[in-house]
Design a protein around this motif. Structure first.
Motif, PDB file in Angstrom:
ATOM      1  N   LEU A 162      35.364  42.372  54.304  1.00  0.00           N
ATOM      2  CA  LEU A 162      36.024  43.246  53.167  1.00  0.00           C
ATOM      3  C   LEU A 162      37.007  43.972  54.610  1.00  0.00           C
ATOM      4  N   SER A 163      36.719  43.744  55.804  1.00  0.00           N
ATOM      5  CA  SER A 163      37.595  44.225  56.811  1.00  0.00           C
ATOM      6  C   SER A 163      38.995  43.894  56.562  1.00  0.00           C
ATOM      7  N   VAL A 164      38.912  42.770  56.615  1.00  0.00           N
ATOM      8  CA  VAL A 164      40.307  41.459  56.755  1.00  0.00           C
ATOM      9  C   VAL A 164      41.104  41.724  55.177  1.00  0.00           C
ATOM     10  N   GLY A 165      40.084  41.742  54.600  1.00  0.00           N
ATOM     11  CA  GLY A 165      41.274  42.691  52.846  1.00  0.00           C
ATOM     12  C   GLY A 165      41.329  44.066  53.161  1.00  0.00           C
ATOM     13  N   ASP A 210      48.418  42.583  35.861  1.00  0.00           N
ATOM     14  CA  ASP A 210      48.960  44.257  35.221  1.00  0.00           C
ATOM     15  C   ASP A 210      47.585  45.776  35.616  1.00  0.00           C
ATOM     16  N   ARG A 211      46.819  44.736  34.726  1.00  0.00           N
ATOM     17  CA  ARG A 211      45.332  45.624  34.670  1.00  0.00           C
ATOM     18  C   ARG A 211      44.430  45.860  36.368  1.00  0.00           C
ATOM     19  N   ILE A 212      44.665  44.613  36.797  1.00  0.00           N
ATOM     20  CA  ILE A 212      43.951  44.510  38.105  1.00  0.00           C
ATOM     21  C   ILE A 212      44.297  44.907  39.175  1.00  0.00           C
ATOM     22  N   ASP A 213      46.170  45.599  38.910  1.00  0.00           N
ATOM     23  CA  ASP A 213      46.896  45.581  40.843  1.00  0.00           C
ATOM     24  C   ASP A 213      45.938  47.028  41.257  1.00  0.00           C
ATOM     25  N   ALA A 214      45.684  47.894  40.873  1.00  0.00           N
ATOM     26  CA  ALA A 214      45.000  48.950  41.531  1.00  0.00           C
ATOM     27  C   ALA A 214      44.212  48.900  41.839  1.00  0.00           C
ATOM     28  N   PHE A 215      42.850  47.723  40.992  1.00  0.00           N
ATOM     29  CA  PHE A 215      41.625  47.271  40.818  1.00  0.00           C
ATOM     30  C   PHE A 215      41.447  46.714  42.432  1.00  0.00           C
ATOM     31  N   SER A 216      42.371  45.728  42.467  1.00  0.00           N
ATOM     32  CA  SER A 216      42.193  44.773  43.710  1.00  0.00           C
ATOM     33  C   SER A 216      42.195  45.341  44.532  1.00  0.00           C
ATOM     34  N   ALA A 217      43.476  46.176  44.932  1.00  0.00           N
ATOM     35  CA  ALA A 217      43.541  47.406  45.952  1.00  0.00           C
ATOM     36  C   ALA A 217      42.207  48.290  46.972  1.00  0.00           C
ATOM     37  N   ALA A 239      39.883  54.361  48.956  1.00  0.00           N
ATOM     38  CA  ALA A 239      39.792  53.832  48.114  1.00  0.00           C
ATOM     39  C   ALA A 239      41.041  53.909  46.844  1.00  0.00           C
ATOM     40  N   SER A 240      41.095  55.558  46.107  1.00  0.00           N
ATOM     41  CA  SER A 240      42.487  55.754  44.841  1.00  0.00           C
ATOM     42  C   SER A 240      43.291  55.442  44.988  1.00  0.00           C
ATOM     43  N   VAL A 241      43.554  55.636  46.930  1.00  0.00           N
ATOM     44  CA  VAL A 241      44.651  56.293  47.425  1.00  0.00           C
ATOM     45  C   VAL A 241      45.700  54.807  47.649  1.00  0.00           C
ATOM     46  N   PHE A 242      44.413  53.740  47.733  1.00  0.00           N
ATOM     47  CA  PHE A 242      45.073  52.347  47.770  1.00  0.00           C
ATOM     48  C   PHE A 242      45.028  51.602  46.555  1.00  0.00           C
ATOM     49  N   SER A 243      44.445  52.068  45.356  1.00  0.00           N
ATOM     50  CA  SER A 243      44.871  51.903  44.017  1.00  0.00           C
ATOM     51  C   SER A 243      46.018  52.240  44.403  1.00  0.00           C
ATOM     52  N   VAL A 244      46.697  53.058  44.174  1.00  0.00           N
ATOM     53  CA  VAL A 244      48.547  53.229  44.089  1.00  0.00           C
ATOM     54  C   VAL A 244      48.797  52.349  44.927  1.00  0.00           C
ATOM     55  N   ILE A 266      45.110  39.467  48.427  1.00  0.00           N
ATOM     56  CA  ILE A 266      45.184  40.541  47.212  1.00  0.00           C
ATOM     57  C   ILE A 266      44.112  39.734  46.272  1.00  0.00           C
ATOM     58  N   LEU A 267      43.911  38.864  45.965  1.00  0.00           N
ATOM     59  CA  LEU A 267      42.859  38.791  44.857  1.00  0.00           C
ATOM     60  C   LEU A 267      41.263  38.890  45.289  1.00  0.00           C
ATOM     61  N   LEU A 268      40.922  37.524  46.209  1.00  0.00           N
ATOM     62  CA  LEU A 268      40.054  37.303  47.036  1.00  0.00           C
ATOM     63  C   LEU A 268      39.244  38.303  47.239  1.00  0.00           C
ATOM     64  N   PRO A 269      39.498  39.440  48.483  1.00  0.00           N
ATOM     65  CA  PRO A 269      38.785  40.004  48.873  1.00  0.00           C
ATOM     66  C   PRO A 269      38.167  41.143  47.731  1.00  0.00           C
ATOM     67  N   ALA A 270      38.913  41.151  46.974  1.00  0.00           N
ATOM     68  CA  ALA A 270      38.376  42.372  45.314  1.00  0.00           C
ATOM     69  C   ALA A 270      37.365  41.379  44.547  1.00  0.00           C
ATOM     70  N   TRP A 271      37.745  40.378  44.330  1.00  0.00           N
ATOM     71  CA  TRP A 271      36.090  39.331  43.701  1.00  0.00           C
ATOM     72  C   TRP A 271      35.133  39.244  44.519  1.00  0.00           C
ATOM     73  N   TYR A 272      35.325  39.256  45.926  1.00  0.00           N
ATOM     74  CA  TYR A 272      34.080  39.392  46.774  1.00  0.00           C
ATOM     75  C   TYR A 272      33.551  40.668  46.692  1.00  0.00           C
ATOM     76  N   ALA A 273      33.907  41.735  46.753  1.00  0.00           N
ATOM     77  CA  ALA A 273      34.146  43.388  46.842  1.00  0.00           C
ATOM     78  C   ALA A 273      32.791  43.212  45.993  1.00  0.00           C
ATOM     79  N   ILE A 274      33.399  43.272  44.540  1.00  0.00           N
ATOM     80  CA  ILE A 274      32.798  43.440  43.179  1.00  0.00           C
ATOM     81  C   ILE A 274      30.805  42.788  43.273  1.00  0.00           C
ATOM     82  N   LEU A 275      31.069  41.452  43.793  1.00  0.00           N
ATOM     83  CA  LEU A 275      30.040  40.802  43.898  1.00  0.00           C
ATOM     84  C   LEU A 275      28.722  41.513  44.763  1.00  0.00           C
TER      85      LEU A 275
END
Length: 272
Positions: free
Chosen positions: A78-81, A248-255, A213-218, A116-125
């Motif tokens: 998560l730190s790398v992400g 387009d739907r997961i860009d903010a969530f991924s960050a 986290a909300s700033v990152f989402s932007v 961009i994608l893999l840390p978000a997947w890890y965070a969900i799990l």
């Protein structure tokens, strides 16, 4: 168009709720992984990859790397992400007022997709299995991203004057971003007090995590907007009626997911 958008959003919300509540973590990981592979397919198009076999190989490598990092400790992953998204954010911020998009090499663009994608997947799990009241904290992450976007839309429509990043996404304003932060802050305070029964110190950290986290989402939204500008496309795809592509739907969530999950680790450390 609006009707399509609303109907698609309702279907997506229902699917997210069903997956988060009904699936055990490994199966949730598989479902979310499939979603991210669809987004990765769209990302290869933004990278300029047209060869079908190369795009398939990219997805296979992404899947293998994702499975490999699943066994790693949460803190370094998560730190790398988070560090990667900080780097992405400063790139966007430096270019926010310029009309000329950043043109990265195709290989580097492809590499960016992994971070961009893999840390978000890890965070969900991680969030799905680490929360004693699972899946509430993961659901709050979804609510956080939705509130940041919705609050920004309404605040920007009513009060927006100062452009946030006119060279990247002309519709976003500082006033809108502040409106999104305000909506997130209210939800975080309510959740911390009434759901997780946090102490004053815990509540302060929780509020800080939610706002960061909300700033990152932007920034996640802006990063994808910049990539689309470089590729000269409006949407990443046409999979979701009224919403464009999956990316387009997961860009903010991924960050937002990696810093939120990292903050949850810090919060749990404070509680113990």
């Amino acid at each position: 168009m609006l009707k399509q958008r609303v109907l698609t959003a309702l279907v997506l919300v229902a699917l997210v709720l069903a997956a988060v509540y009904l699936l055990p973590t490994p199966w949730l990981g598989a479902v979310v992984g499939a979603v991210l592979l669809i987004a990765a397919w769209e990302w290869t198009a933004l990278c300029g990859v047209r060869d079908l076999m190369l795009r398939i190989v990219y997805l296979l490598v992404l899947a293998v790397v994702g499975v490999s990092i699943a066994a790693l400790p949460a803190l370094p992953v998560l730190s790398v992400g988070v560090a990667w998204w900080v780097w992405e954010a400063q790139r966007v911020w430096r270019r926010r007022a310029l009309a000329t998009p950043i043109k990265d090499s195709g290989l580097f663009m492809q590499l960016r997709g992994f971070f961009i994608l893999l840390p978000a997947w890890y965070a969900i799990l991680y969030l799905h299995q680490a929360d004693p009241r699972s899946p509430l904290v993961l659901l709050f992450l979804f609510v956080l991203v939705w509130l940041a976007d919705t609050g920004a839309y309404f605040a920007g429509s009513l009060f927006g004057k100062t452009k946030l990043a006119p060279g990247v996404s002309p519709g976003k304003t500082f006033e809108g971003a502040l409106g999104g932060l305000a909506a997130v802050a209210i939800a975080a305070l309510a959740g911390g007090v009434f759901i997780w029964r946090m102490s004053a110190t815990e509540l302060l950290l929780w509020l800080l995590v939610a706002l960061i986290a909300s700033v990152f989402s932007v920034m996640g939204d802006l990063v994808e907007s910049l990539a689309k500008r470089a590729a000269r496309v409006k949407d990443s795809g046409r999979l979701l009626p009224g919403h464009g592509g999956m990316l387009d739907r997961i860009d903010a969530f991924s960050a937002a997911a990696p810093p939120f999950a990292l903050g949850w680790i810090l919060l749990m450390g404070l509680k113990s």
